[in-house]
Design a protein around this motif. Structure first.
Motif, PDB file in Angstrom:
ATOM      1  N   PHE A 196       1.269  -1.264   0.218  1.00 23.63           N
ATOM      2  CA  PHE A 196       0.123   0.038   0.031  1.00 23.63           C
ATOM      3  C   PHE A 196       0.348   0.909   0.326  1.00 23.63           C
ATOM      4  O   PHE A 196       1.795   1.540   0.326  1.00 23.63           O
ATOM      5  CB  PHE A 196      -0.708  -0.100   1.386  1.00 23.63           C
ATOM      6  N   ASN A 197       0.316   2.541  -0.102  1.00 26.83           N
ATOM      7  CA  ASN A 197       0.527   3.587   0.202  1.00 26.83           C
ATOM      8  C   ASN A 197      -0.346   4.980   0.030  1.00 26.83           C
ATOM      9  O   ASN A 197      -1.198   4.947  -0.135  1.00 26.83           O
ATOM     10  CB  ASN A 197       1.920   3.487  -1.203  1.00 26.83           C
ATOM     11  N   ASN A 198      -0.171   5.696   1.204  1.00 26.80           N
ATOM     12  CA  ASN A 198      -0.489   6.084   1.144  1.00 26.80           C
ATOM     13  C   ASN A 198      -0.064   7.390   1.551  1.00 26.80           C
ATOM     14  O   ASN A 198      -0.993   8.359   2.415  1.00 26.80           O
ATOM     15  CB  ASN A 198      -1.453   6.006   2.876  1.00 26.80           C
ATOM     16  N   GLY A 199       1.121   8.141   0.963  1.00 23.36           N
ATOM     17  CA  GLY A 199       1.614   9.172   1.282  1.00 23.36           C
ATOM     18  C   GLY A 199       1.427   9.746  -0.441  1.00 23.36           C
ATOM     19  O   GLY A 199       0.687   8.881  -1.550  1.00 23.36           O
ATOM     20  N   ALA A 200       1.642  11.309  -0.515  1.00 13.01           N
ATOM     21  CA  ALA A 200       1.419  11.992  -1.797  1.00 13.01           C
ATOM     22  C   ALA A 200       2.076  11.325  -2.557  1.00 13.01           C
ATOM     23  O   ALA A 200       1.540  11.288  -4.509  1.00 13.01           O
ATOM     24  CB  ALA A 200       0.936  13.594  -1.644  1.00 13.01           C
ATOM     25  N   GLU A 201       3.374  11.961  -2.635  1.00 17.38           N
ATOM     26  CA  GLU A 201       4.501  11.358  -3.183  1.00 17.38           C
ATOM     27  C   GLU A 201       4.091   9.682  -3.783  1.00 17.38           C
ATOM     28  O   GLU A 201       4.355   8.799  -2.365  1.00 17.38           O
ATOM     29  CB  GLU A 201       5.849  10.846  -2.526  1.00 17.38           C
ATOM     30  N   ARG A 202       4.403   9.282  -5.100  1.00 14.48           N
ATOM     31  CA  ARG A 202       3.585   8.390  -6.020  1.00 14.48           C
ATOM     32  C   ARG A 202       5.254   6.810  -5.194  1.00 14.48           C
ATOM     33  O   ARG A 202       6.775   7.596  -5.421  1.00 14.48           O
ATOM     34  CB  ARG A 202       4.060   8.645  -7.562  1.00 14.48           C
TER      35      ARG A 202
END
Ligand code: DQQ
Length: 582
Positions: free
Chosen positions: A559-565
């Motif tokens: 998962f990713n929950n940060g603005a940076e891809r």
């Protein structure tokens, strides 16, 4: 004292101070009760198999704790461990014994050491093995001699040196070898280390202890015959305000390469490591430093914090660890104990408690400031079906499921990359005094960020009612980036027993982000999630008890929950076979 053992780090100090005042200024540490007859409850092995491990070491039933006296002897690895033959809670402790050719598959043997003599009638507690010149193994262990928990240091030797498994051990009648003098608190005097030989030809060992809340390792010396021990003029080391020190470990590490060194080695290009298990916080801490052989004193480097805020071998459920030099493969191996985080009632119901994390190779990081750990390569023989993912982009709020393997019993290695550090969130200066674990509790996996949180959702139920995220979050502090690694059990189980321990374990990762990459490996095993950040610079072991995310109902996501891809550069994940343990 169970509260102390399971508390968040923030709670420890107030509770400790409370104990201090309740006891009229006398510190009381988490202590071991000695029960002679209690705790012989029979086990109900079939109560729940759901959370038993497939490849992490555990016996078929009952309680286990510390690894004891590990050694490599004549081509065989020996693991002894604290074991209650009569139940799933601590008590009636013997030295159970297993042997192995690969540190992963084990053959169980009869207990090697158990209470039977005046010098250990009330308990056979932790200790270490030393291989003496002439290839003669000897065990040093703590014997409990009375109901007041008076502790002495004893030795045991193999009964039959031609038995390749060294099944039987003798405790000669000239025991105990060491008793506490008047200056020592005799009920906090235990866990002798592996001995090392100084240039003067005398053997030395350390015994863990405490005085006025100053933890210390008392040094004893013996001449070559190993039988006549005298207390050294001063402890090898001590630190104020740290409470009782259990299971000390003291060993050299190479400044040149990842090879291990014999415990007695003391040449050029080395540092020494002192590891102690803090009875109060229940974490294994270490410092890197210099052993001054003339003064017989150890001095931690000024880059190593000497106390509760210092480096930990593992920022999760990991205690009472011990290393040994594996002369077969020229490496130093670390073993530890991961206690349950479930309630004691549930432990009794399921009939077992405690597992051992996977043995780890351990060496000094090239920076010289910390250790690095990695699961022994032999673990890879259990890898079966593999799935792979390459160059997969994850935008904010996205996740990808890893399918096709047994994700409740798996080994997952992933390398993440990102193109810029610009979106890293500011590090709130008020967090500087917090433990990483407390920051993780504030900034969990669902709290959207700049660079991170990104990582794995392990042991997840389909609709994420349960999951244990293991993830990174990168902050920008005033002069540097700070990488937080979390293994967060707070949503790991729908069981809501109030006393179940669900900590947001975390540590910082001292890693160079110049290449804008971070790696993560997680060993997932039903109720264990054992993770290694940045190639083993930061390690976190969590014990979790999913109710939905079990066996083939478990899911694994990235998962990713940060603005940076974030890019998943490579992900390799394997189904893991069962280890042979019984
Ligand atoms: N466990 C042993 C002690 C040691 C403690 C008793 C650490 O010797 O100090 O089971 O977990």
């Amino acid at each position: 004292m169970e509260i102390l053992r399971r508390s968040s780090s923030l709670w420890v100090l107030p509770i400790l101070l409370l104990c201090f005042f309740i006891n009229n200024g006398v510190f009381v540490d988490a202590s071991h009760k000695v029960y002679m007859h209690l705790q012989s409850t029979t086990s109900h092995v079939d109560a729940s198999k759901v959370h038993r491990t497939g490849y992490h070491f555990q016996p078929p039933k009952n309680w286990i704790n510390d690894p004891n006296g590990p050694m490599y002897y004549n081509g065989v690895y020996h693991l002894f461990y604290q074991y209650n033959p009569k139940g799933a809670i601590w008590g009636n402790i013997v030295w159970a014994h297993s042997v192995s050719k690969d540190l992963i598959n084990w053959i169980p043997l009869e207990p090697a050491i158990y209470p039977s003599k005046v010098f250990d009638k009330y308990g056979t507690w932790s200790g270490s093995a030393t291989i003496l010149p002439g290839n003669k193994p000897v065990i040093l262990y703590t014997g409990i001699v009375d109901a007041n928990k008076t502790q002495v240091q004893n030795y045991a030797i193999p009964a039959n040196m031609s038995d390749p498994y060294l099944r039987k051990w003798i405790k000669p009648d000239n025991n105990p070898l060491i008793v506490a003098d008047k200056t020592i608190n005799k009920s906090q005097f235990r866990d002798p280390t592996t001995a090392w030989m100084g240039r003067d030809g005398n053997w030395r060992i350390l015994v863990g202890s405490v005085r006025n809340h100053r933890g210390k390792v008392i040094m004893y010396k013996s001449n070559k015959n190993f039988m006549k021990w005298t207390k050294a003029k001063h402890p090898l080391h001590s630190a104020p305000g740290t409470g009782n020190w259990e299971c000390p470990d003291f060993f050299p590490v190479s400044l040149k390469n990842k090879n291990g060194l014999d415990t007695s080695y003391n040449g050029k290009d080395i540092k020494h490591v002192l590891k102690v298990s803090f009875d109060v916080t229940r974490f294994d801490h270490y410092t890197i430093g210099t052993y001054d052989t003339k003064k017989d004193k150890y001095f931690p480097d000024n880059t190593s914090i000497d106390g509760w805020k210092g480096l930990r071998l593992d920022y999760g459920n990991y205690y009472a660890s011990k290393t040994f030099f594996d002369s077969g493969k020229n490496r130093r191996i670390l073993l530890g104990w991961a206690n349950e985080s479930d309630t004691v009632d549930n432990d009794v119901r399921k009939g077992w408690a405690g597992v051992h994390p996977i043995p780890r190779k351990i060496w000094l990081d090239p920076s010289g400031k910390q250790l690095v750990q990695w699961p022994v390569q032999e673990l890879e023989t259990l890898r079966k079906k593999k799935v792979q993912l390459n160059n997969k982009k994850l935008n904010k709020g996205k996740k990808v499921e890893i399918k096709g393997i047994t994700v409740a019993q798996a080994d997952v290695e992933v390398i993440f990359s990102f193109t810029s550090l610009d979106k890293a969130e500011p590090f709130d200066p008020s967090w500087a005094d917090l433990y990483a674990q407390d920051v993780c509790a504030i900034k969990g996996s669902t709290v959207q960020g700049g660079l991170g949180p990104f990582g794995l959702l392990t042991l997840a139920s389909k609709n994420l009612e349960e999951y244990t995220p293991v993830f990174f979050r990168i902050f920008k502090a005033h002069d540097k980036y700070k990488v937080l690694m979390c293994s967060d059990a707070s949503r790991s189980s729908l069981k809501n027993e109030t006393t179940m321990y669900k900590p947001s374990f975390a540590g910082y990762v001292d890693v160079d982000l110049a290449d804008k990459k971070l790696s993560l490996r997680s060993l997932i095993d039903h109720s264990v999630v054992e993770s290694f950040g940045a190639g083993g610079k930061t390690c976190i072991t969590s014990r979790v008890y999913p109710t939905l995310a079990i066996f083939d109902k478990a899911h694994l996501f990235v998962f990713n929950n940060g603005a940076e891809r974030i890019t998943i550069e490579t992900l390799n994940a394997w189904s893991m076979a069962n280890a042979k343990l019984h």
